[in-house]
Design a protein around this motif. Sequence first.
Motif, PDB file in Angstrom:
ATOM      1  N   HIS A 129       0.717  -1.295   0.176  1.00 13.19           N
ATOM      2  CA  HIS A 129       0.195  -0.014  -0.052  1.00 13.19           C
ATOM      3  C   HIS A 129       1.343   1.473  -0.139  1.00 13.19           C
ATOM      4  O   HIS A 129       0.520   2.123  -0.986  1.00 13.19           O
ATOM      5  CB  HIS A 129      -1.013   0.460   1.175  1.00 13.19           C
ATOM      6  N   GLU A 130       2.017   1.506   0.711  1.00 17.97           N
ATOM      7  CA  GLU A 130       3.055   2.429   0.720  1.00 17.97           C
ATOM      8  C   GLU A 130       3.513   2.139  -0.799  1.00 17.97           C
ATOM      9  O   GLU A 130       3.526   3.480  -1.443  1.00 17.97           O
ATOM     10  CB  GLU A 130       4.207   2.300   1.395  1.00 17.97           C
ATOM     11  N   LYS A 131       3.614   1.433  -0.650  1.00 18.65           N
ATOM     12  CA  LYS A 131       4.450   1.486  -2.815  1.00 18.65           C
ATOM     13  C   LYS A 131       3.265   1.770  -3.956  1.00 18.65           C
ATOM     14  O   LYS A 131       3.611   2.558  -4.382  1.00 18.65           O
ATOM     15  CB  LYS A 131       4.843   0.234  -2.937  1.00 18.65           C
ATOM     16  N   PHE A 132       1.999   1.368  -3.596  1.00 17.44           N
ATOM     17  CA  PHE A 132       0.775   1.090  -4.754  1.00 17.44           C
ATOM     18  C   PHE A 132      -0.587   1.958  -3.743  1.00 17.44           C
ATOM     19  O   PHE A 132      -1.263   0.588  -3.760  1.00 17.44           O
ATOM     20  CB  PHE A 132       0.985   0.015  -5.557  1.00 17.44           C
ATOM     21  N   PRO A 133      -0.232   3.406  -3.516  1.00 22.84           N
ATOM     22  CA  PRO A 133      -1.567   3.460  -2.640  1.00 22.84           C
ATOM     23  C   PRO A 133      -2.731   3.257  -3.631  1.00 22.84           C
ATOM     24  O   PRO A 133      -3.691   3.350  -2.586  1.00 22.84           O
ATOM     25  CB  PRO A 133      -1.155   4.974  -2.250  1.00 22.84           C
ATOM     26  N   ASP A 134      -2.772   3.086  -5.222  1.00 19.77           N
ATOM     27  CA  ASP A 134      -3.710   2.835  -5.179  1.00 19.77           C
ATOM     28  C   ASP A 134      -4.717   1.384  -5.691  1.00 19.77           C
ATOM     29  O   ASP A 134      -5.879   1.169  -6.599  1.00 19.77           O
ATOM     30  CB  ASP A 134      -3.843   3.852  -7.096  1.00 19.77           C
ATOM     31  N   CYS A 135      -3.858   0.934  -4.576  1.00 17.46           N
ATOM     32  CA  CYS A 135      -3.630  -0.682  -5.750  1.00 17.46           C
ATOM     33  C   CYS A 135      -4.634  -0.748  -4.061  1.00 17.46           C
ATOM     34  O   CYS A 135      -4.803  -0.688  -3.242  1.00 17.46           O
ATOM     35  CB  CYS A 135      -2.137  -1.499  -4.897  1.00 17.46           C
ATOM     36  N   GLN A 136      -6.127  -1.901  -5.032  1.00 16.66           N
ATOM     37  CA  GLN A 136      -7.180  -2.307  -4.055  1.00 16.66           C
ATOM     38  C   GLN A 136      -6.519  -3.954  -3.424  1.00 16.66           C
ATOM     39  O   GLN A 136      -5.863  -4.631  -3.929  1.00 16.66           O
ATOM     40  CB  GLN A 136      -7.998  -2.228  -4.809  1.00 16.66           C
ATOM     41  N   MET A 137      -6.830  -3.932  -1.577  1.00 13.47           N
ATOM     42  CA  MET A 137      -6.369  -5.511  -1.237  1.00 13.47           C
ATOM     43  C   MET A 137      -7.532  -5.419  -0.781  1.00 13.47           C
ATOM     44  O   MET A 137      -8.684  -4.960  -0.217  1.00 13.47           O
ATOM     45  CB  MET A 137      -6.110  -5.203   0.172  1.00 13.47           C
ATOM     46  N   ILE A 138      -7.681  -7.188  -0.819  1.00 12.04           N
ATOM     47  CA  ILE A 138      -8.532  -8.028  -0.791  1.00 12.04           C
ATOM     48  C   ILE A 138      -8.359  -9.737  -0.412  1.00 12.04           C
ATOM     49  O   ILE A 138      -6.972  -9.954  -0.162  1.00 12.04           O
ATOM     50  CB  ILE A 138      -9.619  -8.451  -2.199  1.00 12.04           C
ATOM     51  N   PHE A 139      -9.119  -9.809   1.274  1.00 14.08           N
ATOM     52  CA  PHE A 139      -8.262 -10.693   1.926  1.00 14.08           C
ATOM     53  C   PHE A 139      -9.052 -12.056   1.987  1.00 14.08           C
ATOM     54  O   PHE A 139     -10.785 -11.993   1.887  1.00 14.08           O
ATOM     55  CB  PHE A 139      -8.170 -10.257   3.452  1.00 14.08           C
ATOM     56  N   ILE A 140      -8.795 -13.167   1.999  1.00 15.34           N
ATOM     57  CA  ILE A 140      -9.482 -14.317   1.614  1.00 15.34           C
ATOM     58  C   ILE A 140      -8.583 -15.291   3.176  1.00 15.34           C
ATOM     59  O   ILE A 140      -7.699 -15.343   3.685  1.00 15.34           O
ATOM     60  CB  ILE A 140      -9.673 -15.314   0.865  1.00 15.34           C
TER      61      ILE A 140
END
Length: 82
Positions: free
Chosen positions: A71-82
Amino acid sequence: MIKLLIVDDESATRNGLMRHVDWTGLGVDMVQTAGSAQEGIQISQYFYPDIVLSDIRMRGMTGVEMCSILHEKFPDCQMIFI
């Protein structure tokens, strides 16, 4: 172009997600997989994912720790956890 990175230390889960989800039909153009959080970070250095789909509990670094770094490197990246 939407790029997805799947990170899970269980190969059955990674392979199942690749095999049984119609990523193209969902608008995902490229998919990469990683078998550990460390590998996920390495792949992200050249893949620049738009979405990261990650297991939470993995050996070594957790998915939450990995996603904090990403998230620090790619602030626009969306994270989804499974």
